[in-house]
Design an enzyme around this catalytic site. Structure first.
Site, PDB file in Angstrom:
ATOM      1  N   ASP A  76       0.824  -1.199   0.000  1.00  0.00           N
ATOM      2  CA  ASP A  76       0.000   0.000   0.000  1.00  0.00           C
ATOM      3  C   ASP A  76       0.862   1.253   0.000  1.00  0.00           C
ATOM      4  O   ASP A  76       2.089   1.184   0.110  1.00  0.00           O
ATOM      5  CB  ASP A  76      -0.960   0.007   1.198  1.00  0.00           C
ATOM      6  CG  ASP A  76      -0.308  -0.557   2.465  1.00  0.00           C
ATOM      7  OD1 ASP A  76       0.877  -0.268   2.695  1.00  0.00           O
ATOM      8  OD2 ASP A  76      -0.985  -1.285   3.209  1.00  0.00           O
ATOM      9  N   GLU A 126      -9.950  -1.784   5.370  1.00  0.00           N
ATOM     10  CA  GLU A 126     -10.642  -1.564   6.632  1.00  0.00           C
ATOM     11  C   GLU A 126     -11.901  -2.428   6.717  1.00  0.00           C
ATOM     12  O   GLU A 126     -12.356  -2.982   5.713  1.00  0.00           O
ATOM     13  CB  GLU A 126     -11.010  -0.082   6.760  1.00  0.00           C
ATOM     14  CG  GLU A 126      -9.821   0.880   6.730  1.00  0.00           C
ATOM     15  CD  GLU A 126      -9.020   0.900   8.030  1.00  0.00           C
ATOM     16  OE1 GLU A 126      -9.183  -0.016   8.854  1.00  0.00           O
ATOM     17  OE2 GLU A 126      -8.225   1.846   8.208  1.00  0.00           O
ATOM     18  N   ASN A 144      -7.974  -3.514  14.380  1.00  0.00           N
ATOM     19  CA  ASN A 144      -9.373  -3.664  13.977  1.00  0.00           C
ATOM     20  C   ASN A 144      -9.558  -4.763  12.941  1.00  0.00           C
ATOM     21  O   ASN A 144     -10.626  -4.892  12.344  1.00  0.00           O
ATOM     22  CB  ASN A 144      -9.953  -2.346  13.463  1.00  0.00           C
ATOM     23  CG  ASN A 144      -9.303  -1.873  12.167  1.00  0.00           C
ATOM     24  OD1 ASN A 144      -8.366  -2.489  11.657  1.00  0.00           O
ATOM     25  ND2 ASN A 144      -9.794  -0.757  11.626  1.00  0.00           N
ATOM     26  N   HIS A 169      -7.792  -5.169  10.064  1.00  0.00           N
ATOM     27  CA  HIS A 169      -7.490  -4.869   8.662  1.00  0.00           C
ATOM     28  C   HIS A 169      -6.174  -5.508   8.242  1.00  0.00           C
ATOM     29  O   HIS A 169      -5.251  -5.678   9.048  1.00  0.00           O
ATOM     30  CB  HIS A 169      -7.471  -3.356   8.410  1.00  0.00           C
ATOM     31  CG  HIS A 169      -6.275  -2.629   8.931  1.00  0.00           C
ATOM     32  ND1 HIS A 169      -6.321  -1.815  10.040  1.00  0.00           N
ATOM     33  CD2 HIS A 169      -4.987  -2.582   8.492  1.00  0.00           C
ATOM     34  CE1 HIS A 169      -5.117  -1.303  10.258  1.00  0.00           C
ATOM     35  NE2 HIS A 169      -4.291  -1.753   9.345  1.00  0.00           N
TER      36      HIS A 169
END
Length: 261
Positions: free
Chosen positions: A67, A143, A136, A138
């Site tokens: 990314d 996400e 979380n 990801h």
């Protein structure tokens, strides 16, 4: 999915590096999927030590970063182009011309995303993708609620992700709001995947990824669909796994022909 539980963070990096080294030793021109963040730093340090000792050669390998932030200057020390060059390319002796990062500075972000997926395909696909997991759930910057079929695309970072990444910046307000990330579908196309997680803050996400239902609310759970996914975690990150003893048992009794150590 193979779950490997080791004692501490240093051992996580060492064991995951052995997996990657086995791929590169078998195929010197391997295509690597390169993650950033704190989770894989131990992997790269262990691999760099092997390179320095003359045990491993990455000069023919290629790489695709997982990314990149959108809008961050190329020369910014926390652009993933800079991080990959500083922490991966130079320590491993990779050819910079063989390593590509999503173009977060492109005027046409959608076209840049499509081009990135096409470049991965043209390279023959990623032989082994390195991953971490966010608190979380990801992976990459996919996400919660990301589609399992998603391809490389622009995403808005969740407030929790921006908060977690603020430690890399002088001021939390400097953390970009958007990114370009390989999609879950792109990640699942990799021939092999190795994911690492360390520390108690990752325990809930690891349990959801490994033992929870397939759910877009835990994007990492998509790896349950992958044929060759290896998850290496320390004891703290394994704390919420119901079948932790079973994972320890299966790894201790792994057939010799399946070992990469």
């Amino acid at each position: 999915m193979e779950i490997i539980i080791v004692h501490d963070a240093d051992e996580v990096g060492r064991v995951a590096a052995l997996k990657i080294a086995s791929v590169v030793s078998r195929k010197p021109a391997a295509v690597l999927g390169l993650a950033t963040g704190s989770s894989p730093t131990g992997i790269y340090a262990s691999l760099a030590a092997r390179v320095a000792a003359g045990e491993l050669d990455f000069s023919q390998a290629s790489g695709f970063a997982l990314d990149e932030y959108v809008g961050i200057p190329l020369e910014h020390p926390e652009s993933y182009a800079s991080v990959i060059d500083r922490d991966v390319v130079r320590p491993l002796g990779m050819d910079p011309a063989r390593v590509r990062v999503p173009d977060g500075r492109a005027t046409d972000i959608e076209a840049a995303a499509v081009d990135y997926d096409q470049a991965i395909a043209a390279a023959g696909g990623i032989d082994i993708q390195i991953l971490g997991i966010g608190s979380n759930g990801h992976i990459g910057f996919n996400e919660p609620t990301s589609s399992f079929a998603s391809r490389t695309r622009i995403k808005t970072l969740a407030p929790k992700t921006r908060e977690d990444n603020a430690r890399f910046f002088d001021d939390p307000s400097q953390v970009p709001t958007h990114c370009l990330t390989q999609g879950l579908g792109t990640i699942l196309d990799a021939h092999e995947v190795v994911l690492v997680a360390q520390g108690a803050s990752k325990a809930h996400a690891v349990a959801g990824m490994v033992e929870g239902p397939l759910s877009s609310m835990v994007p990492g759970s998509a790896l349950q669909l992958h044929q060759h996914a290896t998850v290496v975690v320390d004891e703290a990150a394994a704390a919420e796994l119901t079948l932790a003893d079973y994972y320890r048992y299966t790894y201790a009794n792994k057939p010799v022909w399946q070992r990469f150590e």
